[in-house]
Design a protein around this motif. Sequence first.
Motif, PDB file in Angstrom:
ATOM      1  N   SER A  33       0.919  -1.198   0.001  1.00  0.00           N
ATOM      2  CA  SER A  33       0.010  -0.267  -0.125  1.00  0.00           C
ATOM      3  C   SER A  33       0.851   1.318  -0.136  1.00  0.00           C
ATOM      4  O   SER A  33       0.198   2.221  -0.486  1.00  0.00           O
ATOM      5  CB  SER A  33      -1.155  -0.027   1.381  1.00  0.00           C
ATOM      6  N   ASP A  34       2.232   1.196   0.310  1.00  0.00           N
ATOM      7  CA  ASP A  34       2.982   2.439   0.437  1.00  0.00           C
ATOM      8  C   ASP A  34       3.715   2.437  -0.989  1.00  0.00           C
ATOM      9  O   ASP A  34       4.341   3.852  -0.976  1.00  0.00           O
ATOM     10  CB  ASP A  34       4.103   2.227   1.629  1.00  0.00           C
ATOM     11  N   TYR A  35       3.522   1.578  -1.776  1.00  0.00           N
ATOM     12  CA  TYR A  35       4.187   1.781  -3.011  1.00  0.00           C
ATOM     13  C   TYR A  35       3.081   1.733  -4.259  1.00  0.00           C
ATOM     14  O   TYR A  35       3.414   2.018  -5.469  1.00  0.00           O
ATOM     15  CB  TYR A  35       5.207   0.454  -3.341  1.00  0.00           C
ATOM     16  N   THR A  36       1.774   1.750  -4.115  1.00  0.00           N
ATOM     17  CA  THR A  36       0.985   1.549  -5.011  1.00  0.00           C
ATOM     18  C   THR A  36       0.911   2.795  -5.898  1.00  0.00           C
ATOM     19  O   THR A  36       0.614   2.776  -7.129  1.00  0.00           O
ATOM     20  CB  THR A  36      -0.561   1.222  -4.542  1.00  0.00           C
ATOM     21  N   GLU A  37       1.039   4.053  -5.179  1.00  0.00           N
ATOM     22  CA  GLU A  37       1.020   5.047  -6.025  1.00  0.00           C
ATOM     23  C   GLU A  37       2.271   5.375  -6.957  1.00  0.00           C
ATOM     24  O   GLU A  37       2.139   5.693  -8.358  1.00  0.00           O
ATOM     25  CB  GLU A  37       0.958   6.454  -5.071  1.00  0.00           C
ATOM     26  N   GLN A  38       3.504   4.802  -6.643  1.00  0.00           N
ATOM     27  CA  GLN A  38       4.606   4.662  -7.672  1.00  0.00           C
ATOM     28  C   GLN A  38       4.363   3.753  -8.502  1.00  0.00           C
ATOM     29  O   GLN A  38       4.521   3.869  -9.694  1.00  0.00           O
ATOM     30  CB  GLN A  38       5.758   4.453  -6.631  1.00  0.00           C
ATOM     31  N   ASP A  53       1.939 -19.439  -3.848  1.00  0.00           N
ATOM     32  CA  ASP A  53       0.611 -18.633  -3.700  1.00  0.00           C
ATOM     33  C   ASP A  53       0.964 -17.104  -3.767  1.00  0.00           C
ATOM     34  O   ASP A  53       0.245 -16.470  -3.142  1.00  0.00           O
ATOM     35  CB  ASP A  53       0.210 -19.280  -2.602  1.00  0.00           C
ATOM     36  N   LEU A  54       2.038 -16.851  -4.447  1.00  0.00           N
ATOM     37  CA  LEU A  54       2.394 -15.501  -4.353  1.00  0.00           C
ATOM     38  C   LEU A  54       2.190 -14.730  -5.624  1.00  0.00           C
ATOM     39  O   LEU A  54       2.192 -15.423  -6.609  1.00  0.00           O
ATOM     40  CB  LEU A  54       4.082 -15.315  -3.979  1.00  0.00           C
ATOM     41  N   GLN A  55       2.246 -13.408  -5.457  1.00  0.00           N
ATOM     42  CA  GLN A  55       2.291 -12.649  -6.588  1.00  0.00           C
ATOM     43  C   GLN A  55       3.150 -11.568  -6.561  1.00  0.00           C
ATOM     44  O   GLN A  55       3.726 -11.251  -5.611  1.00  0.00           O
ATOM     45  CB  GLN A  55       0.656 -12.058  -6.961  1.00  0.00           C
ATOM     46  N   ILE A  56       3.475 -10.779  -7.634  1.00  0.00           N
ATOM     47  CA  ILE A  56       4.448  -9.712  -7.746  1.00  0.00           C
ATOM     48  C   ILE A  56       4.149  -9.037  -8.878  1.00  0.00           C
ATOM     49  O   ILE A  56       3.432  -9.009  -9.936  1.00  0.00           O
ATOM     50  CB  ILE A  56       5.834 -10.355  -8.159  1.00  0.00           C
ATOM     51  N   PHE A  57       4.383  -7.380  -8.739  1.00  0.00           N
ATOM     52  CA  PHE A  57       4.189  -6.451  -9.656  1.00  0.00           C
ATOM     53  C   PHE A  57       5.366  -6.688 -10.604  1.00  0.00           C
ATOM     54  O   PHE A  57       6.507  -6.733 -10.427  1.00  0.00           O
ATOM     55  CB  PHE A  57       4.271  -5.124  -8.991  1.00  0.00           C
ATOM     56  N   VAL A  58       4.764  -6.842 -11.991  1.00  0.00           N
ATOM     57  CA  VAL A  58       5.844  -7.057 -12.912  1.00  0.00           C
ATOM     58  C   VAL A  58       5.358  -5.788 -14.124  1.00  0.00           C
ATOM     59  O   VAL A  58       4.445  -5.513 -14.720  1.00  0.00           O
ATOM     60  CB  VAL A  58       5.485  -8.333 -14.171  1.00  0.00           C
ATOM     61  N   SER A 150      15.636 -13.101  -6.414  1.00  0.00           N
ATOM     62  CA  SER A 150      17.165 -11.972  -6.643  1.00  0.00           C
ATOM     63  C   SER A 150      16.502 -10.938  -7.795  1.00  0.00           C
ATOM     64  O   SER A 150      16.110 -11.447  -8.871  1.00  0.00           O
ATOM     65  CB  SER A 150      18.235 -13.042  -7.142  1.00  0.00           C
ATOM     66  N   PHE A 151      17.027  -9.749  -7.301  1.00  0.00           N
ATOM     67  CA  PHE A 151      16.460  -8.703  -8.149  1.00  0.00           C
ATOM     68  C   PHE A 151      17.900  -8.029  -8.730  1.00  0.00           C
ATOM     69  O   PHE A 151      18.587  -7.383  -7.889  1.00  0.00           O
ATOM     70  CB  PHE A 151      15.658  -7.580  -7.576  1.00  0.00           C
ATOM     71  N   THR A 152      18.150  -8.071 -10.099  1.00  0.00           N
ATOM     72  CA  THR A 152      19.642  -7.434 -10.475  1.00  0.00           C
ATOM     73  C   THR A 152      19.590  -6.740 -11.597  1.00  0.00           C
ATOM     74  O   THR A 152      18.813  -7.010 -12.446  1.00  0.00           O
ATOM     75  CB  THR A 152      20.405  -8.595 -10.926  1.00  0.00           C
ATOM     76  N   MET A 166       8.833  -3.786  -7.284  1.00  0.00           N
ATOM     77  CA  MET A 166       8.767  -5.259  -7.261  1.00  0.00           C
ATOM     78  C   MET A 166       8.642  -6.079  -5.994  1.00  0.00           C
ATOM     79  O   MET A 166       8.011  -6.794  -5.485  1.00  0.00           O
ATOM     80  CB  MET A 166       9.484  -5.759  -8.385  1.00  0.00           C
ATOM     81  N   VAL A 167       9.788  -5.551  -5.174  1.00  0.00           N
ATOM     82  CA  VAL A 167      10.114  -6.262  -3.823  1.00  0.00           C
ATOM     83  C   VAL A 167       8.964  -5.806  -3.056  1.00  0.00           C
ATOM     84  O   VAL A 167       8.205  -6.696  -2.308  1.00  0.00           O
ATOM     85  CB  VAL A 167      11.504  -5.735  -3.290  1.00  0.00           C
ATOM     86  N   ALA A 168       8.435  -4.736  -2.972  1.00  0.00           N
ATOM     87  CA  ALA A 168       7.375  -4.328  -2.015  1.00  0.00           C
ATOM     88  C   ALA A 168       5.971  -4.927  -2.358  1.00  0.00           C
ATOM     89  O   ALA A 168       5.142  -5.022  -1.590  1.00  0.00           O
ATOM     90  CB  ALA A 168       7.108  -2.814  -2.143  1.00  0.00           C
ATOM     91  N   SER A 169       5.935  -5.638  -3.686  1.00  0.00           N
ATOM     92  CA  SER A 169       4.623  -6.044  -4.229  1.00  0.00           C
ATOM     93  C   SER A 169       4.555  -7.578  -3.741  1.00  0.00           C
ATOM     94  O   SER A 169       3.537  -8.354  -4.073  1.00  0.00           O
ATOM     95  CB  SER A 169       4.571  -5.916  -5.688  1.00  0.00           C
ATOM     96  N   LEU A 170       5.765  -8.193  -3.452  1.00  0.00           N
ATOM     97  CA  LEU A 170       5.728  -9.718  -3.249  1.00  0.00           C
ATOM     98  C   LEU A 170       4.707  -9.754  -2.042  1.00  0.00           C
ATOM     99  O   LEU A 170       4.606  -9.381  -0.762  1.00  0.00           O
ATOM    100  CB  LEU A 170       6.931  -9.962  -2.498  1.00  0.00           C
ATOM    101  N   GLN A 171       3.526 -10.617  -2.305  1.00  0.00           N
ATOM    102  CA  GLN A 171       2.424 -10.883  -1.276  1.00  0.00           C
ATOM    103  C   GLN A 171       1.843 -12.118  -1.887  1.00  0.00           C
ATOM    104  O   GLN A 171       1.754 -12.416  -2.894  1.00  0.00           O
ATOM    105  CB  GLN A 171       1.475  -9.603  -1.458  1.00  0.00           C
ATOM    106  N   HIS A 172       0.959 -12.626  -0.628  1.00  0.00           N
ATOM    107  CA  HIS A 172       0.035 -13.759  -1.095  1.00  0.00           C
ATOM    108  C   HIS A 172      -1.113 -13.207  -1.837  1.00  0.00           C
ATOM    109  O   HIS A 172      -1.760 -12.097  -1.865  1.00  0.00           O
ATOM    110  CB  HIS A 172      -0.501 -14.141   0.210  1.00  0.00           C
TER     111      HIS A 172
END
Length: 175
Positions: A33-38, A53-58, A150-152, A166-172
């Motif tokens: 929620s702290d990164y959705t605006e970005q 069972d995870l999702q990520i912002f791509v 790993s994010f590079t 992307m890191v902040a979006s990792l969630q169930h």
Amino acid sequence: MKKLFAAILSLCLMLSAVAVFAEVAAPKEINWSDYTEQASKVNGELAHINSTDLQIFVPAEFKDNEISAEAAQKGNFLLLTAEDGKAAVNGQIAPMSLDTFMAGVGQQAQNVTQLKINGILCTNFNLVNNGVLSTCIAINTDQNSTLLFSFTPANQDPYTNLIRIMVASLQHEQK
């Protein structure tokens, strides 16, 4: 002089005892929620991560690559690469506990910290190879294995902010 030395030694011992009983710092919390605006300013979407069972912002400039059978046997389940080939996100499962995994990484891991990303307790650490920083997220699973992302590169624009999102979006996944 002996009394002064004894007093200093006693004080040091007392301070050591206080440090032993001090509470362990709570992990830093990161919330999507702290990164959705970005993220709303970046063309992309939340996507399911296969085998989890995870999702990520791509971000749209990252493409999902097919994992070879050999790579899958080694535990790889995710490979996203930027269109220009200069950035990648890897997902792998290691068949060992998080403690065993981190012991194997050893002193190569820098800035090891505990995080709670969207309620998921994990260990964050950095690896540097030829001046390129990778930030890694390791998550202990119920099956006594470790999920590793790993994010590079985490230290080169324009990827630095994308990787944070992307890191902040990792969630169930929301069901």
